[in-house]
Design a protein around this motif. Structure first.
Motif, PDB file in Angstrom:
ATOM      1  N   HIS A  58      50.695  25.366   7.117  1.00 21.29           N
ATOM      2  CA  HIS A  58      50.990  26.497   8.120  1.00 21.29           C
ATOM      3  C   HIS A  58      49.677  26.754   8.940  1.00 21.29           C
ATOM      4  O   HIS A  58      49.827  27.885   9.787  1.00 21.29           O
ATOM      5  CB  HIS A  58      51.449  27.597   7.430  1.00 21.29           C
ATOM      6  N   LYS A  59      48.969  25.960   9.108  1.00 24.07           N
ATOM      7  CA  LYS A  59      47.598  26.241   9.714  1.00 24.07           C
ATOM      8  C   LYS A  59      47.396  25.319  10.957  1.00 24.07           C
ATOM      9  O   LYS A  59      46.189  25.531  11.365  1.00 24.07           O
ATOM     10  CB  LYS A  59      46.368  26.409   8.802  1.00 24.07           C
ATOM     11  N   GLY A  60      48.324  24.522  11.195  1.00 22.10           N
ATOM     12  CA  GLY A  60      48.180  23.761  12.469  1.00 22.10           C
ATOM     13  C   GLY A  60      47.484  22.221  12.058  1.00 22.10           C
ATOM     14  O   GLY A  60      47.004  21.662  13.062  1.00 22.10           O
ATOM     15  N   ILE A  61      47.251  22.185  10.708  1.00 24.78           N
ATOM     16  CA  ILE A  61      46.787  20.686  10.356  1.00 24.78           C
ATOM     17  C   ILE A  61      47.719  19.864   9.908  1.00 24.78           C
ATOM     18  O   ILE A  61      48.681  20.128   9.064  1.00 24.78           O
ATOM     19  CB  ILE A  61      45.622  20.997   9.551  1.00 24.78           C
ATOM     20  N   ASP A  62      47.857  18.767  10.588  1.00 27.97           N
ATOM     21  CA  ASP A  62      48.756  17.640  10.091  1.00 27.97           C
ATOM     22  C   ASP A  62      47.936  16.782   8.937  1.00 27.97           C
ATOM     23  O   ASP A  62      46.917  16.403   9.256  1.00 27.97           O
ATOM     24  CB  ASP A  62      49.147  16.930  11.245  1.00 27.97           C
ATOM     25  N   VAL A  63      48.774  16.268   7.874  1.00 31.50           N
ATOM     26  CA  VAL A  63      48.217  15.087   6.912  1.00 31.50           C
ATOM     27  C   VAL A  63      49.173  14.127   7.004  1.00 31.50           C
ATOM     28  O   VAL A  63      50.141  14.243   6.728  1.00 31.50           O
ATOM     29  CB  VAL A  63      47.848  15.937   5.567  1.00 31.50           C
ATOM     30  N   THR A  64      48.680  12.616   7.321  1.00 30.03           N
ATOM     31  CA  THR A  64      49.313  11.668   7.016  1.00 30.03           C
ATOM     32  C   THR A  64      48.513  10.778   6.044  1.00 30.03           C
ATOM     33  O   THR A  64      47.364  10.503   6.049  1.00 30.03           O
ATOM     34  CB  THR A  64      49.254  10.991   8.500  1.00 30.03           C
ATOM     35  N   ILE A  65      49.547  10.338   5.092  1.00 27.07           N
ATOM     36  CA  ILE A  65      48.812   9.370   3.917  1.00 27.07           C
ATOM     37  C   ILE A  65      49.663   8.151   4.259  1.00 27.07           C
ATOM     38  O   ILE A  65      50.889   7.993   4.151  1.00 27.07           O
ATOM     39  CB  ILE A  65      49.461   9.906   2.646  1.00 27.07           C
ATOM     40  N   ILE A  66      48.733   7.143   4.562  1.00 28.88           N
ATOM     41  CA  ILE A  66      49.292   5.572   4.647  1.00 28.88           C
ATOM     42  C   ILE A  66      48.985   4.873   3.524  1.00 28.88           C
ATOM     43  O   ILE A  66      47.646   4.716   2.930  1.00 28.88           O
ATOM     44  CB  ILE A  66      48.569   5.097   6.136  1.00 28.88           C
ATOM     45  N   GLN A  67      50.103   4.001   3.014  1.00 31.10           N
ATOM     46  CA  GLN A  67      49.790   3.396   1.804  1.00 31.10           C
ATOM     47  C   GLN A  67      50.252   1.864   2.287  1.00 31.10           C
ATOM     48  O   GLN A  67      51.049   1.412   2.167  1.00 31.10           O
ATOM     49  CB  GLN A  67      50.733   3.833   0.854  1.00 31.10           C
ATOM     50  N   PRO A  68      49.325   1.065   2.846  1.00 26.90           N
ATOM     51  CA  PRO A  68      49.602  -0.247   3.043  1.00 26.90           C
ATOM     52  C   PRO A  68      49.456  -1.164   1.795  1.00 26.90           C
ATOM     53  O   PRO A  68      49.059  -0.851   0.741  1.00 26.90           O
ATOM     54  CB  PRO A  68      48.480  -0.595   3.901  1.00 26.90           C
ATOM     55  N   GLY A  69      50.282  -2.427   1.975  1.00 31.40           N
ATOM     56  CA  GLY A  69      50.113  -3.562   1.002  1.00 31.40           C
ATOM     57  C   GLY A  69      48.765  -4.283   1.224  1.00 31.40           C
ATOM     58  O   GLY A  69      47.910  -3.678   1.568  1.00 31.40           O
ATOM     59  N   PHE A  70      49.194  -5.398   0.884  1.00 35.48           N
ATOM     60  CA  PHE A  70      47.859  -6.648   1.302  1.00 35.48           C
ATOM     61  C   PHE A  70      47.804  -6.997   2.765  1.00 35.48           C
ATOM     62  O   PHE A  70      48.622  -7.185   3.346  1.00 35.48           O
ATOM     63  CB  PHE A  70      48.326  -7.690   0.422  1.00 35.48           C
ATOM     64  N   ILE A  71      46.654  -6.729   3.282  1.00 36.93           N
ATOM     65  CA  ILE A  71      46.320  -7.010   4.549  1.00 36.93           C
ATOM     66  C   ILE A  71      45.006  -7.751   4.471  1.00 36.93           C
ATOM     67  O   ILE A  71      43.945  -7.830   3.856  1.00 36.93           O
ATOM     68  CB  ILE A  71      45.841  -5.815   5.222  1.00 36.93           C
ATOM     69  N   LYS A  72      44.949  -9.149   5.223  1.00 36.45           N
ATOM     70  CA  LYS A  72      43.955 -10.033   5.239  1.00 36.45           C
ATOM     71  C   LYS A  72      42.609  -9.128   5.947  1.00 36.45           C
ATOM     72  O   LYS A  72      42.329  -9.214   7.192  1.00 36.45           O
ATOM     73  CB  LYS A  72      44.338 -11.164   6.032  1.00 36.45           C
ATOM     74  N   THR A  73      41.741  -8.806   5.105  1.00 37.12           N
ATOM     75  CA  THR A  73      40.428  -8.612   5.412  1.00 37.12           C
ATOM     76  C   THR A  73      39.486  -8.656   4.343  1.00 37.12           C
ATOM     77  O   THR A  73      39.529  -9.589   3.673  1.00 37.12           O
ATOM     78  CB  THR A  73      40.650  -6.592   5.429  1.00 37.12           C
ATOM     79  N   PRO A  74      37.988  -8.323   4.958  1.00 39.49           N
ATOM     80  CA  PRO A  74      37.060  -8.822   3.690  1.00 39.49           C
ATOM     81  C   PRO A  74      37.191  -8.222   2.364  1.00 39.49           C
ATOM     82  O   PRO A  74      37.061  -9.004   1.577  1.00 39.49           O
ATOM     83  CB  PRO A  74      35.894  -8.185   4.388  1.00 39.49           C
ATOM     84  N   LEU A  75      38.234  -7.132   2.386  1.00 45.87           N
ATOM     85  CA  LEU A  75      38.452  -6.664   0.784  1.00 45.87           C
ATOM     86  C   LEU A  75      39.424  -7.597   0.196  1.00 45.87           C
ATOM     87  O   LEU A  75      39.094  -7.465  -1.203  1.00 45.87           O
ATOM     88  CB  LEU A  75      39.063  -5.264   1.196  1.00 45.87           C
ATOM     89  N   THR A  76      40.156  -8.235   0.927  1.00 47.07           N
ATOM     90  CA  THR A  76      41.257  -8.996   0.126  1.00 47.07           C
ATOM     91  C   THR A  76      40.855 -10.775   0.085  1.00 47.07           C
ATOM     92  O   THR A  76      41.668 -11.584  -0.485  1.00 47.07           O
ATOM     93  CB  THR A  76      42.608  -9.121   0.683  1.00 47.07           C
ATOM     94  N   SER A  77      39.604 -10.889   0.722  1.00 51.69           N
ATOM     95  CA  SER A  77      39.174 -12.268   0.892  1.00 51.69           C
ATOM     96  C   SER A  77      38.766 -12.863  -0.454  1.00 51.69           C
ATOM     97  O   SER A  77      38.021 -12.270  -1.299  1.00 51.69           O
ATOM     98  CB  SER A  77      38.097 -12.430   1.928  1.00 51.69           C
TER      99      SER A  77
END
Length: 256
Positions: free
Chosen positions: A175-194
């Motif tokens: 109620h203070k003008g702030i939005d919060v978005t939580i994004i939960q991706p699966g497997f994405i080809k990045t250095p983290l999954t290489s």
């Protein structure tokens, strides 16, 4: 959504999802604060962001350093007047022997980076957003945070904690003008999954995944999970009895 002139602070910006988001937002004319540990990579990314039409500033730091994150956000806000959007993206996988053996120091490093690094970022930007009466906090969490996964204790715990933290923040600021978005991706080809030997289910190319992130932010979704096939399976697992979940999830080998 008009991104032109909006100030976005991205942690973990030097590669993978952070890098992809930075370039995508630069093409839309955003002002981007790029935070990560490697200055030379940030400098190169900043040049590419400027060439794409955006404005970029670099902040070499480790997100576990509360003061460094606070000072970076303060510098960005001082130069451009405000921070409109935080994208808390910095994260490590902890996919190593020490972490798999639950060595406290190694597990702590994953949680410090993935969870407390995001807490540091929120602490740095939220007071200014509350003062200006608007803002948007975006958490790049993971489907791995829904339930525990094999060889992923530290990572799953950090992402579960991140999701719960941002959801709690959303309830506090809704109620203070702030939005919060939580994004939960699966497997994405990045250095983290290489470097993994086994196939990861529904693995997405980074360029295919970035529009999903952008869409979730633009629509100010409370939660966004993708790809839908994997998200559906993971959500179903949330309601499985423990014996059934153990039998199914225990066979997973994608962290190897």
């Amino acid at each position: 959504m008009n991104w032109k002139g909006r100030t976005v602070f991205i942690t973990g910006a030097s590669s993978g999802i952070g890098e992809g988001l930075a370039i995508a937002l630069a093409t839309r004319g955003a002002i981007i604060g790029l935070a990560a540990r490697r200055r030379e990579i940030l400098d190169d990314l900043a040049d590419r962001c400027r060439a794409a039409g955006g404005t970029a500033r670099v902040f070499p730091l480790d997100v576990i350093d509360e003061q460094a994150v606070f000072e970076a956000a303060d510098d960005l806000r001082s130069e451009f007047g405000r921070i409109d959007i935080l994208i808390a993206n910095a994260g490590i996988g902890g996919n190593d022997e020490a972490t798999r053996n639950y060595t406290p120091r190694s597990v702590k490093k994953v949680i410090d980076t993935n969870l407390l690094g995001a807490v540091n970022a929120v602490h740095a930007v939220l007071p200014g957003m509350l003062e200006q009466g608007e803002g948007h906090l975006v958490a790049i969490s993971s489907l791995a945070g829904f339930r525990g996964l094999p060889k992923s204790a530290a990572y799953s715990a950090s992402k579960a904690g991140m999701t719960a933290f941002f959801e709690s923040v959303r309830l506090d600021v809704r109620h203070k003008g702030i939005d919060v978005t939580i994004i939960q991706p699966g497997f994405i080809k990045t250095p983290l999954t290489s470097g993994r030997a086994n196939k990861m289910p529904f693995l997405m190319e980074l360029e295919d995944a970035i529009p999903h992130f952008i869409r979730a932010i633009e629509k100010k979704k409370r939660f966004a999970a993708f790809p839908w096939q994997l998200a559906t399976i993971v959500r179903a697992g949330k309601f499985m009895p423990a014996w059934m979940y153990d039998r199914i999830a225990g066979k997973a080998r994608y962290r190897e």
